[in-house]
Design a protein around this motif. Structure first.
Motif, mmCIF file in Angstrom:
data_model
loop_
_atom_site.group_PDB
_atom_site.id
_atom_site.type_symbol
_atom_site.label_atom_id
_atom_site.label_comp_id
_atom_site.label_asym_id
_atom_site.label_seq_id
_atom_site.Cartn_x
_atom_site.Cartn_y
_atom_site.Cartn_z
ATOM 1 N N TYR A 13 0.780 -1.015 0.173
ATOM 2 C CA TYR A 13 0.011 -0.025 0.127
ATOM 3 C C TYR A 13 0.914 1.561 0.041
ATOM 4 O O TYR A 13 1.960 1.178 0.510
ATOM 5 N N VAL A 14 0.095 2.302 -0.551
ATOM 6 C CA VAL A 14 0.924 3.628 -0.496
ATOM 7 C C VAL A 14 -0.251 4.488 0.176
ATOM 8 O O VAL A 14 -1.497 4.644 -0.500
ATOM 9 N N GLU A 18 -4.515 14.554 1.813
ATOM 10 C CA GLU A 18 -5.437 15.286 1.014
ATOM 11 C C GLU A 18 -4.550 16.125 -0.170
ATOM 12 O O GLU A 18 -5.063 16.180 -1.352
ATOM 13 N N GLN A 19 -3.312 16.452 0.076
ATOM 14 C CA GLN A 19 -2.269 17.088 -0.736
ATOM 15 C C GLN A 19 -1.325 16.232 -1.518
ATOM 16 O O GLN A 19 -0.634 16.560 -2.472
ATOM 17 N N GLY A 20 -1.511 14.791 -1.333
ATOM 18 C CA GLY A 20 -0.783 13.923 -1.987
ATOM 19 C C GLY A 20 0.486 13.536 -1.463
ATOM 20 O O GLY A 20 1.409 12.793 -2.283
ATOM 21 N N ALA A 21 0.793 14.127 -0.503
ATOM 22 C CA ALA A 21 1.939 13.622 0.201
ATOM 23 C C ALA A 21 2.069 12.216 0.843
ATOM 24 O O ALA A 21 1.015 11.984 1.326
ATOM 25 N N VAL A 22 3.043 11.611 0.553
ATOM 26 C CA VAL A 22 3.060 10.171 0.888
ATOM 27 C C VAL A 22 3.297 10.077 2.440
ATOM 28 O O VAL A 22 4.386 10.644 2.817
ATOM 29 N N LEU A 23 2.456 9.484 2.901
ATOM 30 C CA LEU A 23 2.730 9.284 4.584
ATOM 31 C C LEU A 23 3.450 7.720 5.140
ATOM 32 O O LEU A 23 3.786 7.888 6.033
ATOM 33 N N ASP A 24 3.082 6.991 4.172
ATOM 34 C CA ASP A 24 3.586 5.529 4.359
ATOM 35 C C ASP A 24 3.659 4.917 3.131
ATOM 36 O O ASP A 24 2.654 5.012 2.248
#
Length: 168
Positions: A13-14, A18-24
């Motif tokens: 998973y990615v 909301e802004q498209g920043a990858v959190l994990d």
């Protein structure tokens, strides 16, 4: 095999905001997520989206805050005594895991004063819309020990050595 209750699912998973920043990103850690479907191992919204999918499926799922880590609750932001923390070196942004009424909770330090510490016990992703890109790597039947434990077991665990309990 189709994803259904009592089956172990392995996926990459990615997670982004909301802004498209990858959190994990499970691929960045080279560790796919493995969970037992139907046993509350992952968020219900993700389980619903994965239900009926097969190995190789790729999908995008958006979870609104109420479906993910909940809405922010400002009552969970509070000041506590500095004496509640065993260490002296506290800085805003530090996170701790502590026992809570509903299991472990994450505590984030917001401000540090001489006698008090302002903390937030909301989950760090509370109030945020989350976007997942999922790829189903494998689906298999759970063994009896995994069903008894309610989660997948590591490959090096002998299921016959796991304490058995009645499976509902």
């Amino acid at each position: 095999m189709t994803i259904a209750p009592q089956r172990v699912v392995t996926l990459h998973y990615v997670l982004s905001d909301e802004q498209g920043a990858v959190l994990d990103d499970s691929r960045a850690r080279a560790v796919p997520l493995e969970y037992l479907h139907g046993h509350d191992n992952i968020m219900a919204g993700l389980e619903r989206a994965l239900e009926g999918r097969q190995e190789g499926a790729q999908l995008t799922v958006t979870l609104m805050p109420a479906e993910a880590y909940g809405l922010r609750n400002e009552a969970l932001v509070q000041e506590v005594s500095r004496a509640a923390f065993p260490m002296d070196d506290l800085t805003p942004g530090m996170r701790f895991q502590t026992p809570g009424d509903d299991g472990p909770q994450i505590v984030t330090i917001l401000e540090v004063a001489s006698d008090t510490v302002k903390i937030d016990t909301n989950h760090p992703l509370a109030g945020r819309t989350l976007h997942y890109r999922l790829e189903v790597l494998s689906v298999r039947e759970a063994n009896r020990a995994e069903l008894a434990k309610g989660h997948p077991l590591p490959p090096d665990v002998d299921p016959s050595q796991v304490e058995d309990r009645k499976v509902p």
